[in-house]
Design a protein around this motif. Structure first.
Motif, PDB file in Angstrom:
ATOM      1  N   MET A 334       0.748  -1.317  -0.192  1.00  0.00           N
ATOM      2  CA  MET A 334       0.006  -0.533   0.060  1.00  0.00           C
ATOM      3  C   MET A 334       0.729   1.037  -0.443  1.00  0.00           C
ATOM      4  N   ASP A 335       0.564   1.863  -1.056  1.00  0.00           N
ATOM      5  CA  ASP A 335       1.356   3.314  -1.040  1.00  0.00           C
ATOM      6  C   ASP A 335       0.221   4.293  -0.978  1.00  0.00           C
ATOM      7  N   LEU A 336      -0.033   4.103   1.534  1.00  0.00           N
ATOM      8  CA  LEU A 336      -1.020   5.531   1.371  1.00  0.00           C
ATOM      9  C   LEU A 336      -0.082   6.663   1.906  1.00  0.00           C
ATOM     10  N   VAL A 428      11.374  -2.788  -6.388  1.00  0.00           N
ATOM     11  CA  VAL A 428      11.421  -1.748  -5.544  1.00  0.00           C
ATOM     12  C   VAL A 428      10.845  -1.046  -6.793  1.00  0.00           C
ATOM     13  N   MET A 429       9.863   0.454  -6.256  1.00  0.00           N
ATOM     14  CA  MET A 429       9.681   1.537  -6.599  1.00  0.00           C
ATOM     15  C   MET A 429      10.937   2.176  -7.143  1.00  0.00           C
ATOM     16  N   ILE A 430      11.235   2.870  -8.214  1.00  0.00           N
ATOM     17  CA  ILE A 430      12.418   3.396  -8.060  1.00  0.00           C
ATOM     18  C   ILE A 430      11.421   5.087  -8.651  1.00  0.00           C
ATOM     19  N   GLU A 431      10.878   6.150  -7.560  1.00  0.00           N
ATOM     20  CA  GLU A 431      10.479   6.919  -7.976  1.00  0.00           C
ATOM     21  C   GLU A 431      11.065   7.910  -6.671  1.00  0.00           C
ATOM     22  N   THR A 432      11.735   8.156  -5.920  1.00  0.00           N
ATOM     23  CA  THR A 432      12.771   8.911  -5.727  1.00  0.00           C
ATOM     24  C   THR A 432      14.107   9.245  -6.101  1.00  0.00           C
ATOM     25  N   ASN A 454       5.733   9.094 -12.280  1.00  0.00           N
ATOM     26  CA  ASN A 454       5.019  10.530 -12.513  1.00  0.00           C
ATOM     27  C   ASN A 454       5.820  11.164 -10.740  1.00  0.00           C
ATOM     28  N   ASP A 455       6.342  10.138  -9.751  1.00  0.00           N
ATOM     29  CA  ASP A 455       6.685  10.126  -8.344  1.00  0.00           C
ATOM     30  C   ASP A 455       8.148  10.987  -8.625  1.00  0.00           C
ATOM     31  N   LEU A 456       8.917   9.726  -9.406  1.00  0.00           N
ATOM     32  CA  LEU A 456       9.950  10.699  -9.813  1.00  0.00           C
ATOM     33  C   LEU A 456      10.392  12.439 -10.120  1.00  0.00           C
ATOM     34  N   ASP A 464       4.870  19.995  -8.075  1.00  0.00           N
ATOM     35  CA  ASP A 464       4.000  18.987  -7.321  1.00  0.00           C
ATOM     36  C   ASP A 464       3.293  18.487  -8.798  1.00  0.00           C
ATOM     37  N   ARG A 465       3.229  16.989  -8.382  1.00  0.00           N
ATOM     38  CA  ARG A 465       2.316  16.464  -9.452  1.00  0.00           C
ATOM     39  C   ARG A 465       0.815  16.686  -9.007  1.00  0.00           C
ATOM     40  N   ASN A 466       0.103  17.590  -8.352  1.00  0.00           N
ATOM     41  CA  ASN A 466      -1.421  17.626  -8.156  1.00  0.00           C
ATOM     42  C   ASN A 466      -1.577  18.711  -8.485  1.00  0.00           C
TER      43      ASN A 466
HETATM   44 MG    MG Z   1       4.733   6.712  -6.836  1.00  0.00          MG
END
Ligand code: MG
Ligand code: PEP
Length: 554
Positions: A334-336, A428-432, A454-456, A464-466
């Motif tokens: 979960m990516d909460l 692992v997600m590479i997003e940082t 998206n996060d990367l 900010d993506r939003n």
């Molecule tokens: Mg993400």
């Protein structure tokens, strides 16, 4: 006829009537209901949810500022339980048949006005609290998307200031032809979900949203990011034509079902889908996805009113794995946190949630919930080809701790005599940016990487993506800074002999496909509706030829 320009979030054309989703923070309208009983129930359940929020706020405030300064939340709770307040709202619903929102607002205003005139400073000050608690209840009422949509006759174009992931995931797809939002960007979760659902969307209309009228006929052009209100005959005809040709184009693409996703020079690319719900397996199979490259398991929590139990999770994972039979399914733990909040599990407020406690950070802070998910995953592993991926990794220790908990759960399940498929692939997600920069070290810990562009992009560009005010030159996965990090991760994966995919929205961006493949990316995971188009593009690429210039040299 009026034309409004926003951000093209999901392709396609929709022609329909606007329906405002009441999180738009428009003034509460005087409206009556033909079912006072239903309005009474709505009021009571919104009041209880507001009380719960105040209770949580109170607890958090006591920790931070001490009991004295936190008393205000206690006072507001008492006001929400006040007999006069409750009966004031109930009377308006029963006698005047007002909808709950209006009855709440009116009662709050009336009582606030009354006590502001009293000759007692303490009570006078409570008038703003009365307005505050009424606002809270109205917001809770507005959050009831199901009710809002149940009023819809036929299909509509949904308008909202912003759609939270929890709201988007609950939308009834048979009723929503398209979305239009004031906020958001191409990679905000509402946009991502609209692409999965395959419905056109225009986001980031900002202030122009106030010029849209509830019930007005609009054309939504998800290619150009344009909304046209009250279209004239010629415009309607033009767009009906575009709608038809897009349908025809999609029909033609269907011929690629069953074809290989291979470049002209023979490189095989694994083309998978991103999904948000078990029911979307149908879309994956319909569009010939070769696996699931990302299942956002946190969506299970967002569509519910309580945290999903181990059994609920197990059934969902099993459904997906069985549905995909022997094809690989990457389930993300979960990516909460950040924009994915749970009303029933309030977390401490954060100054900067996108950089706060989200993803794996949150899972490691709440190991019981995390272990519950790992149990459900391992139990489901016998039903298909499971791979588990951890989101928002930025340190080696996070991966090691996540793996340690997985082993602990595995040992426990073994001692209970439960069957599971081991080993499951771990990724692992590479997003940082940190994860990309230490990807040589991370590659020793796992079996694969999936790059969350998206996060990367958001983190490397500090964009900010939003936020619809951040323009696309900043929120741009083609920026060389983003691509350099992708290349670092892909090279480190290759050096270690593990596979590396991309599951951010840029995986479907055909401007980047060749660049990604030349970097060594072997899997692309996209919305089901993008599979065949991407396959068509891959089949036109020749990696043995001179590189087509990627957006910028990296
Ligand atoms: Mg993400
Ligand atoms: C990403 O960040 O690119 C990603 C795929 O995860 P999400 O969009 O769910 O944050």
């Amino acid at each position: 006829m009026e034309r409004f320009n926003g951000i093209a979030a999901s392709r396609g054309v929709a022609i329909g009537k606007l329906h405002f989703f009441d999180n738009c923070q428009r003034p509460v309208q005087l409206a009556r209901s033909d079912s006072p009983e239903r309005e009474l129930e709505r009021f009571e359940s919104a009041r209880l949810r507001a009380l719960k929020t105040l209770d949580d706020l109170h607890t958090q405030a006591v920790e931070r500022v001490g009991p004295e300064d936190s008393m205000i939340f206690g006072v507001q709770q008492a006001l929400l339980n006040d007999r006069d307040y409750i009966s004031g709202v109930r009377d308006l619903i029963n006698q005047e048949h007002y909808v709950a929102e209006y009855a709440v607002q009116r009662t709050g205003e009336r009582l606030a006005q009354m006590i502001s005139q009293l000759d007692n400073v303490y009570l006078q000050e409570r008038s703003s609290d009365l307005l505050d608690i009424s606002g809270r209840v109205v917001r809770q009422l507005n959050g009831e998307l199901a009710r809002d949509l149940s009023d819809i006759q036929g299909q509509v174009v949904l308008v909202a200031q912003d759609l939270l992931p929890s709201e988007t995931v609950q939308l009834d797809q048979s009723k929503v032809q398209a979305f239009v939002t004031g906020g958001g960007s191409r990679t905000s979760h509402a946009s991502i979900l609209s692409r999965t659902m395959g419905i056109p969307a225009v986001v980031g209309l900002q202030e122009q949203l106030s010029q849209l009228r509830d019930g007005a006929l609009v054309v939504v052009d998800g290619f150009q990011g344009v909304v046209i209100q009250d279209p004239d005959e010629a415009t309607l005809e033009e767009y009906l034509g575009k709608q038809q040709s897009f349908l025809e184009y999609r029909r033609q693409l269907k011929r690629l079902k069953g074809a290989e996703s291979r470049t002209l020079d023979g490189k095989k690319v694994v083309l998978c889908c991103n999904v948000n719900q078990p029911s979307e397996v149908r879309l994956v199979l319909e569009n010939d996805g070769e696996g699931i490259g990302l299942y956002r398991s946190e969506m299970l929590c967002l569509e519910r009113e309580e945290f999903p139990s181990e059994e609920v999770q197990f059934q969902a994972y099993r459904e997906i794995l069985e549905g995909m039979s022997s094809r690989r399914v990457v389930i993300r733990t979960m990516d909460l946190g950040a924009d994915k909040k749970l009303p029933y599990l309030p977390l401490p407020a954060e100054q900067n949630p996108a950089m706060g406690c989200r993803g794996i950070r949150l899972s490691l802070q709440y190991p019981d919930y995390f272990k519950q998910q790992l149990r459900a995953l391992l139990r489901a592993s016998v039903y298909g080809k499971l791979a588990i991926i951890f989101p928002m990794i930025s340190t080696l220790e996070e991966v090691r701790e996540a793996k340690r908990l997985l082993w602990e759960v595995e040992a426990q399940l073994r001692s209970e005599g439960l069957r599971m498929e081991r080993p499951v692939e771990l990724g692992v997600m590479i997003e940082t940016p940190a994860a990309a920069l230490i990807s040589d070290m991370l590659a020793r810990e796992v079996d694969f990487f999936s790059i969350g562009t998206n996060d990367l992009t958001q983190y490397v560009m500090a964009a900010d993506r939003n936020n619809s005010r951040i323009d696309s030159t900043l929120n741009d996965p083609c920026h060389p800074a983003v691509l350099r990090l992708v290349r670092i991760a892909a090279e480190n994966a290759r050096a270690r002999g593990i596979w590396c995919g991309v599951c951010g929205e840029s995986a479907a961006d055909v401007r980047l496909t060749e660049t990604f493949l030349r970097m060594g990316i072997s899997e692309l995971s996209v919305a089901p509706a993008s599979i065949l188009e991407l396959r068509k593009h891959i089949r036109s690429i020749d990696l043995s030829a001179q590189p087509q210039r990627c957006p910028e040299p990296v």
